[in-house]
Design a protein around this motif. Structure first.
Motif, mmCIF file in Angstrom:
data_model
loop_
_atom_site.group_PDB
_atom_site.id
_atom_site.type_symbol
_atom_site.label_atom_id
_atom_site.label_comp_id
_atom_site.label_asym_id
_atom_site.label_seq_id
_atom_site.Cartn_x
_atom_site.Cartn_y
_atom_site.Cartn_z
ATOM 1 N N GLY A 77 37.194 45.487 38.684
ATOM 2 C CA GLY A 77 36.343 44.422 39.209
ATOM 3 C C GLY A 77 37.031 43.082 39.179
ATOM 4 O O GLY A 77 36.403 42.049 39.381
ATOM 5 N N ALA A 78 38.341 43.090 38.924
ATOM 6 C CA ALA A 78 39.083 41.848 38.779
ATOM 7 C C ALA A 78 39.404 41.222 40.130
ATOM 8 O O ALA A 78 39.505 41.914 41.153
ATOM 9 C CB ALA A 78 40.381 42.114 38.013
ATOM 10 N N ARG A 79 39.640 39.911 40.131
ATOM 11 C CA ARG A 79 40.000 39.201 41.362
ATOM 12 C C ARG A 79 41.414 39.594 41.815
ATOM 13 O O ARG A 79 41.678 39.702 43.014
ATOM 14 C CB ARG A 79 39.919 37.692 41.103
ATOM 15 N N TRP A 80 42.338 39.790 40.850
ATOM 16 C CA TRP A 80 43.727 40.133 41.147
ATOM 17 C C TRP A 80 44.092 41.441 40.445
ATOM 18 O O TRP A 80 43.738 41.636 39.280
ATOM 19 C CB TRP A 80 44.679 39.030 40.690
ATOM 20 N N ASN A 81 44.799 42.311 41.141
ATOM 21 C CA ASN A 81 45.318 43.545 40.570
ATOM 22 C C ASN A 81 46.840 43.488 40.571
ATOM 23 O O ASN A 81 47.473 43.520 41.634
ATOM 24 C CB ASN A 81 44.845 44.752 41.379
ATOM 25 N N VAL A 82 47.426 43.387 39.383
ATOM 26 C CA VAL A 82 48.876 43.276 39.235
ATOM 27 C C VAL A 82 49.420 44.649 38.850
ATOM 28 O O VAL A 82 49.048 45.200 37.802
ATOM 29 C CB VAL A 82 49.245 42.238 38.170
ATOM 30 N N ILE A 83 50.274 45.214 39.679
ATOM 31 C CA ILE A 83 50.934 46.480 39.374
ATOM 32 C C ILE A 83 52.311 46.150 38.819
ATOM 33 O O ILE A 83 53.218 45.731 39.547
ATOM 34 C CB ILE A 83 51.030 47.373 40.626
ATOM 35 N N SER A 103 37.595 38.584 34.041
ATOM 36 C CA SER A 103 37.376 39.113 35.392
ATOM 37 C C SER A 103 38.416 38.608 36.375
ATOM 38 O O SER A 103 38.352 38.917 37.564
ATOM 39 C CB SER A 103 35.978 38.723 35.886
ATOM 40 N N LEU A 104 39.389 37.832 35.898
ATOM 41 C CA LEU A 104 40.383 37.242 36.793
ATOM 42 C C LEU A 104 41.456 38.243 37.198
ATOM 43 O O LEU A 104 41.852 38.295 38.371
ATOM 44 C CB LEU A 104 41.029 36.026 36.133
ATOM 45 N N ARG A 124 40.576 49.009 49.939
ATOM 46 C CA ARG A 124 40.514 47.540 49.981
ATOM 47 C C ARG A 124 40.586 46.947 48.570
ATOM 48 O O ARG A 124 39.744 46.127 48.160
ATOM 49 C CB ARG A 124 39.245 47.076 50.701
ATOM 50 N N VAL A 125 41.586 47.360 47.848
ATOM 51 C CA VAL A 125 41.800 46.875 46.480
ATOM 52 C C VAL A 125 41.989 45.364 46.512
ATOM 53 O O VAL A 125 42.728 44.824 47.355
ATOM 54 C CB VAL A 125 43.018 47.576 45.851
ATOM 55 N N ALA A 126 41.326 44.674 45.612
ATOM 56 C CA ALA A 126 41.337 43.206 45.621
ATOM 57 C C ALA A 126 42.704 42.656 45.242
ATOM 58 O O ALA A 126 43.237 42.954 44.173
ATOM 59 C CB ALA A 126 40.280 42.680 44.646
ATOM 60 N N ASN A 127 43.283 41.880 46.126
ATOM 61 C CA ASN A 127 44.486 41.085 45.866
ATOM 62 C C ASN A 127 45.557 41.848 45.092
ATOM 63 O O ASN A 127 45.914 41.476 43.967
ATOM 64 C CB ASN A 127 44.105 39.816 45.103
#
Length: 516
Positions: A352-358, A291-292, A400-403
């Motif tokens: 649902g992750a804390r960070w979203n890396v594109i 979930s990170l 409001r996408v998370a991080n």
């Protein structure tokens, strides 16, 4: 130069030969030299498995040196480096159609655990690789540490950066494109391609074999699992969809693209679902780390609209002003293609992750290249597709996408930037953070040129083209830590590495802050 009829026929013959089925399986082959000359790799780790890769190539720079028959390859996964506790084993047929490459998809492993693996063919045994599975889906993973890299022109430097990367404490490596270069360019070469520009399948195979023969690159592959995407030089500089910068007929270019895509698949630790179908190959994907973090790996070459306002008689990139090129802001122009863009939006909205890396190829932040009044933009990156960028950043802000973190390469410089839905509005809120990494070896623009743009791009906190290396990212529940790692000299194969600077992003607060 545009492809000749001879080149076209040679390419067609190469693809036809590659598609021919193998009628024999050699269970006990004999090799005149080491068949594992290109090393081993792993990729796309799941909670219960991973892809293992190798390619049999006793004569790697001469087409591989393998017979026109499939060869049985055995693989083993162990809990210890001495292989006393083997947990999974199996066999794969390395077929001539795929240049005797192996993409073994191992299942039944435990989540968030390190493993060792190796291959055997006949009496030969490969080097040992290390890999690691992802945490269980939805689990509260404590930390993710990865490196990202791009742009490794073989002639312009040695791969000391990869030797140092292999010694880092990482879970993963993400490669963002320009793994090979089809062309020879730049100054002060330290080694040579020793062949012309690849067009046929065999020529692309030989170019990959040359790059993968580097021991430092092999070490980084053997040390960690990788996620990968491509940029333009895996096929042809500045290509966009079915058009290259040479403007040959699309059906001719797509033949070349098919050869390049197949060679890419044959040399990367990709799952079988990504096998190319002629000139088409879906490589964009999502990867979750408990979930990170969720990593959205994009493809900004295959589906993009053609660049607007090219130079006369050419395709590809140009630097243009909005006043002189109104087509720049046509609303239907896209960098990702309609289907991939919607896929990305769905993945961001449902994460649902804390960070979203594109994870994508190039610089996303706007860069006005005209000092003072007026604006001009380079058309091959996101600046050439401003409406597409506005849709993405606007979606991130609205939902409001998370991080959201954007990582990129391509431009051969380190760039730290605040991303906004409207870059021309100084009061527009920051919606995401961008870390663009410098190249492994490829030469960049002069620092003097970058400094001349500084006042017109206040959202860019750092722009440095003087160093070569890679970036490490460490994610935890509370913060993101980025370190810009640089070698002293790409002309020195034993060059030391150092950290140029370190940056942090706090959970819930987009925008990087320098800490050292």
């Amino acid at each position: 130069m545009p492809l000749s009829r001879r080149d076209f026929l040679l390419g067609a013959a190469g693809l036809a030969a590659a598609a021919s089925p193998a009628f024999r399986l050699l269970a006990q082959p004999r090799f005149g030299s080491d068949p594992f000359s290109l090393g081993v790799a792993s990729g796309y780790p799941a909670p219960d498995g991973v892809v293992l890769w190798t390619r049999l190539a006793p004569e790697p720079l001469a087409g591989g040196g393998m017979p026109q028959a499939a060869v049985e390859v055995r693989w083993e996964v162990a809990a210890d480096e001495a292989f006393r506790r083997i947990v999974r084993r199996g066999t794969a047929a390395a077929a001539p159609r795929w240049a005797h490459s192996v993409h073994a998809e191992v299942a039944g492993l435990e989540p968030d655990r390190g493993y060792f693996y190796r291959f055997q063919a006949g009496a030969a045994t490969s080097p040992v690789g290390r890999t690691r599975t992802a945490p269980a889906a939805g689990s509260a993973a404590g930390r993710l540490r990865f490196a990202f890299a791009s742009c490794q022109q073989y002639e312009q430097g040695y791969y000391a950066a990869y030797r140092h990367m292999a010694r880092e404490d990482l879970n993963l490596v993400i490669h963002l494109g320009d793994y090979i270069y089809e062309s020879s360019w730049g100054r002060n070469h330290v080694r040579k391609h020793d062949a012309g520009e690849p067009i046929t399948l065999e020529e692309y195979r030989n170019r990959y074999a040359l790059y993968k023969s580097d021991e430092d690159l092999q070490a980084a592959h053997a040390a960690f699992p990788w996620l990968v995407t491509w940029d333009d030089h895996e096929v042809r500089n500045d290509y966009a969809n079915d058009r290259s910068q040479d403007r040959e007929p699309p059906f001719v270019f797509l033949l070349r693209r098919a050869a390049a895509y197949q060679a890419y698949y044959e040399h990367m630790p990709l799952p079988r679902r990504m096998q190319p179908k002629g000139p088409d190959m879906r490589i964009y994907t999502r990867w979750d780390y408990g979930s990170l973090a969720r990593v959205h790996v994009l493809d900004d070459r295959q589906y993009r609209s053609h660049q607007v306002c090219p130079r006369p008689g050419r395709g590809g990139s140009n630097v243009v002003s909005v006043a002189d090129c109104p087509d720049l802001r046509l609303p239907d122009r896209t960098l990702l293609g309609t289907a991939q863009e919607q896929w990305l939006f769905d993945g961001l909205a449902g994460a649902g992750a804390r960070w979203n890396v594109i994870a994508q190829q190039t610089l996303m932040a706007q860069v006005d290249r005209t000092p003072g009044p007026g604006q001009s933009f380079w058309t091959d990156g996101w600046d050439g597709y401003p409406i597409s960028r506005e849709r993405l950043l606007g979606f991130i802000a609205e939902r409001r996408v998370a991080n959201p973190l954007v990582i990129g390469g391509d431009v051969h410089m380190n760039v730290i930037a605040d991303l906004k839905a409207g870059f021309n509005d100084p009061n527009a809120p920051v919606v995401a953070t961008e870390f663009t990494g410098t190249s492994i070896t490829s030469q960049g623009l002069s620092q003097k040129t970058l400094e001349s743009w500084r006042d017109d791009n206040p959202h860019i906190k750092l722009a440095d083209s003087t160093h070569r290396g890679y970036t490490t990212i460490e994610l935890s529940a509370k913060s993101c830590m980025a370190r810009l790692r640089a070698v002293k000299s790409v002309a020195d194969p034993d060059s030391p590495v150092s950290t140029l600077s370190a940056w942090t992003v706090e959970d819930g607060r987009p925008g990087a802050q320098r800490i050292s």
